[in-house]
Design a protein around this motif. Structure first.
Motif, short mmCIF file in Angstrom:
data_model
loop_
_atom_site.label_atom_id
_atom_site.label_comp_id
_atom_site.label_asym_id
_atom_site.label_seq_id
_atom_site.Cartn_x
_atom_site.Cartn_y
_atom_site.Cartn_z
N LEU A 1 75.09 53.40 36.74
CA LEU A 1 74.70 52.29 37.61
C LEU A 1 75.62 51.09 37.43
N LEU A 2 76.83 51.33 36.93
CA LEU A 2 77.76 50.23 36.63
C LEU A 2 78.44 49.75 37.90
N VAL A 3 77.70 49.04 38.71
CA VAL A 3 78.25 48.43 39.91
C VAL A 3 78.11 46.91 39.75
N GLY A 4 79.16 46.18 40.09
CA GLY A 4 79.08 44.73 39.96
C GLY A 4 79.74 44.20 38.71
N PRO A 5 79.24 43.10 38.15
CA PRO A 5 79.94 42.37 37.08
C PRO A 5 80.19 43.17 35.81
N LEU A 6 79.31 44.11 35.45
CA LEU A 6 79.51 44.87 34.22
C LEU A 6 80.66 45.86 34.35
N GLN B 1 71.21 36.00 40.46
CA GLN B 1 71.53 34.70 41.05
C GLN B 1 71.71 34.80 42.57
N ASP B 2 71.63 33.67 43.24
CA ASP B 2 71.83 33.63 44.69
C ASP B 2 73.19 34.24 45.03
N GLY B 3 73.18 35.21 45.92
CA GLY B 3 74.43 35.86 46.29
C GLY B 3 74.92 36.87 45.28
N GLY B 4 74.10 37.18 44.26
CA GLY B 4 74.48 38.14 43.23
C GLY B 4 74.33 39.57 43.73
N MET B 5 74.50 40.52 42.82
CA MET B 5 74.49 41.93 43.22
C MET B 5 73.19 42.36 43.85
N LEU B 6 72.07 41.84 43.37
CA LEU B 6 70.79 42.22 43.97
C LEU B 6 70.75 41.84 45.45
N ALA B 7 71.22 40.65 45.75
CA ALA B 7 71.26 40.19 47.15
C ALA B 7 72.30 40.97 47.95
N GLN B 8 73.45 41.24 47.32
CA GLN B 8 74.53 41.93 48.04
C GLN B 8 74.19 43.37 48.38
N LEU B 9 73.35 43.99 47.56
CA LEU B 9 72.93 45.36 47.84
C LEU B 9 71.70 45.42 48.74
N ASP C 1 79.57 38.98 51.16
CA ASP C 1 80.94 38.81 50.66
C ASP C 1 81.53 40.09 50.07
N ARG C 2 80.68 40.98 49.59
CA ARG C 2 81.16 42.20 48.94
C ARG C 2 81.19 43.39 49.90
N TYR C 3 80.17 43.50 50.75
CA TYR C 3 80.05 44.67 51.63
C TYR C 3 79.95 44.26 53.09
N ALA C 4 80.81 44.86 53.90
CA ALA C 4 80.77 44.58 55.34
C ALA C 4 79.53 45.18 55.97
N ALA D 1 76.03 48.31 55.11
CA ALA D 1 75.29 49.06 54.10
C ALA D 1 76.02 50.34 53.69
N HIS D 2 76.78 50.92 54.60
CA HIS D 2 77.49 52.16 54.27
C HIS D 2 78.48 51.93 53.13
N GLU D 3 79.12 50.76 53.11
CA GLU D 3 80.05 50.45 52.01
C GLU D 3 79.30 50.39 50.68
N ALA D 4 78.09 49.85 50.70
CA ALA D 4 77.30 49.76 49.48
C ALA D 4 76.89 51.14 48.99
N ILE D 5 76.41 51.98 49.91
CA ILE D 5 76.01 53.34 49.54
C ILE D 5 77.22 54.10 49.01
N ALA D 6 78.37 53.92 49.64
CA ALA D 6 79.59 54.60 49.20
C ALA D 6 79.93 54.19 47.77
N GLU D 7 79.81 52.91 47.44
CA GLU D 7 80.14 52.47 46.08
C GLU D 7 79.14 53.02 45.07
N LEU D 8 77.86 53.04 45.42
CA LEU D 8 76.86 53.59 44.51
C LEU D 8 77.15 55.06 44.22
N LEU D 9 77.53 55.81 45.25
CA LEU D 9 77.83 57.22 45.04
C LEU D 9 79.10 57.38 44.20
#
Length: 353
Positions: free
Chosen positions: A84-89, A184-192, A198-201, A203-211
């Motif tokens: 689940l290492l998506v985002g700042p970690l 935080q506001d605009g953090g990974m929870l909000a972005q997903l 700012d990170r994903y154009a 939802a498909h981009e988000a799903i692709a990164e998770l996979l």
């Protein structure tokens, strides 16, 4: 002046805003809120307990067995988080601060001893400026488990305790900082959870990164098992290249990481990545379910640590069977699932290892 065409256009926009939610957006948000964030929170809790444990042990309020149990809990929480290492970690080499593996040249032992022999006082502040090799769980494990370190000796314990406490403090601070960034506001929870951002154009981009992250983690699990098995050394076992070889945590960590990967697939109430498969892909869903069950079954059937299994042909065969089973899970995600979800995986962070 009344303009029917303008009214129709406005209604169309309004109706569009009320259209059914994009399934990929729903899945991304559900995974972020119900799977990923809770796993990060458990990691933070485990590291808080680890920091408290280091202090208690070094103050004589906790024995070595309890200190080791708290380390194991932190290691398992970290292992579960790895798929689940998506985002700042996943950025800025932060994950290396948690665990240094592979350690092909025994750098952990060497750098811990160099640091303690430097004559400099060890504190969380000085550790923050030190190498990632000595900041994480691998160095913590070295202190608690290495056969050459006799912690029953008061002088030896006093030598290593400042570093043990500093690592516990460092891990707690790192984990809390990552969780705060997630929330935080605009953090990974909000972005997903809401698109575009700012990170994903979309939802498909988000799903692709998770996979991608999940597939990379599954591939890494194969390396963590295959390396000590000797799959990259002409079949000659390399027990000291295993993850957690000092604590014999290798297979337990693998099990925890597999649980993290499966959580992305299953989600809560089957609302994970599997929910995005169309009805005609029911057979693929069944194959993936069966593949996970097979690996879990093989892990459950193993009643010896990795180090013991590597000593005889029967144990090596059991580990190779486990590797083959794990490979099926990896290939199903990397190939069939990626294709079914329309995801181009591209570069793998493990390529070239």
């Amino acid at each position: 002046m009344f303009r029917p065409r303008l009214l129709i256009t406005s209604l169309a926009i309004a109706l569009g805003a009320c259209s059914p939610t994009d399934p990929q957006a729903t899945t991304s948000a559900t995974l972020a809120q119900q799977v990923i964030l809770p796993t990060y929170s458990r990691w933070v809790d485990a590291d808080r307990a680890l920091a408290a444990s280091a202090l208690a042990y070094c103050q004589g309020k906790e024995d070595l067995s309890k200190a080791r149990a708290d380390f194991m809990a932190a290691q398992k929480a970290w292992a579960e988080l790895q798929p689940l290492l998506v985002g700042p970690l996943a950025e800025g080499n932060r994950s290396w601060q948690v665990q240094f593996w592979p350690d092909k040249k025994n750098l952990v032992a060497r750098q811990v001893e160099q640091l303690l022999s430097s004559g400099n006082a060890i504190s969380p502040a000085t550790l923050d400026k030190s190498s990632v090799v000595v900041q994480g769980l691998t160095a913590y494990e070295y202190i608690l488990y290495d056969a050459k370190i006799d912690l029953a000796n008061a002088e030896t314990k006093a030598r290593y305790c400042p570093l043990l406490e500093a690592i516990g403090s460092h891990q707690q601070a790192l984990a809390e900082n990552i969780l705060a960034q997630w929330k935080q506001d605009g953090g990974m929870l909000a972005q997903l959870s809401k698109f575009p951002n700012d990170r994903y154009a979309d939802a498909h981009e988000a799903i692709a990164e998770l996979l991608r992250v999940q597939v990379t983690a599954l591939d890494m699990l194969k390396k963590k098992l295959g390396t000590p098995l000797g799959r990259q050394s002409k079949g000659i076992p390399q027990p000291f290249q295993a993850e957690g070889w000092r604590s014999d945590m290798s297979l337990a960590s693998l099990d925890s990481s597999l649980t993290g990967a499966q959580a992305l697939w299953d989600g809560t109430d089957k609302k994970g990545l599997r929910a995005l498969l169309p009805a005609e892909q029911k057979e693929l869903a069944g194959k993936i379910d069966a593949a996970y069950a097979d690996v879990h079954g093989k892990l459950k059937a193993i009643n010896q640590p990795l180090s013991e299994l590597l000593k005889n042909e029967a144990g090596i065969k059991q580990l190779n069977d486990l590797y083959d089973s794990l490979n099926v899970v990896h290939r199903l995600h990397e190939g069939d699932l990626a294709k079914a979800l329309g995801v181009q995986l591209g570069f793998n962070a493990n390529d070239g290892d």
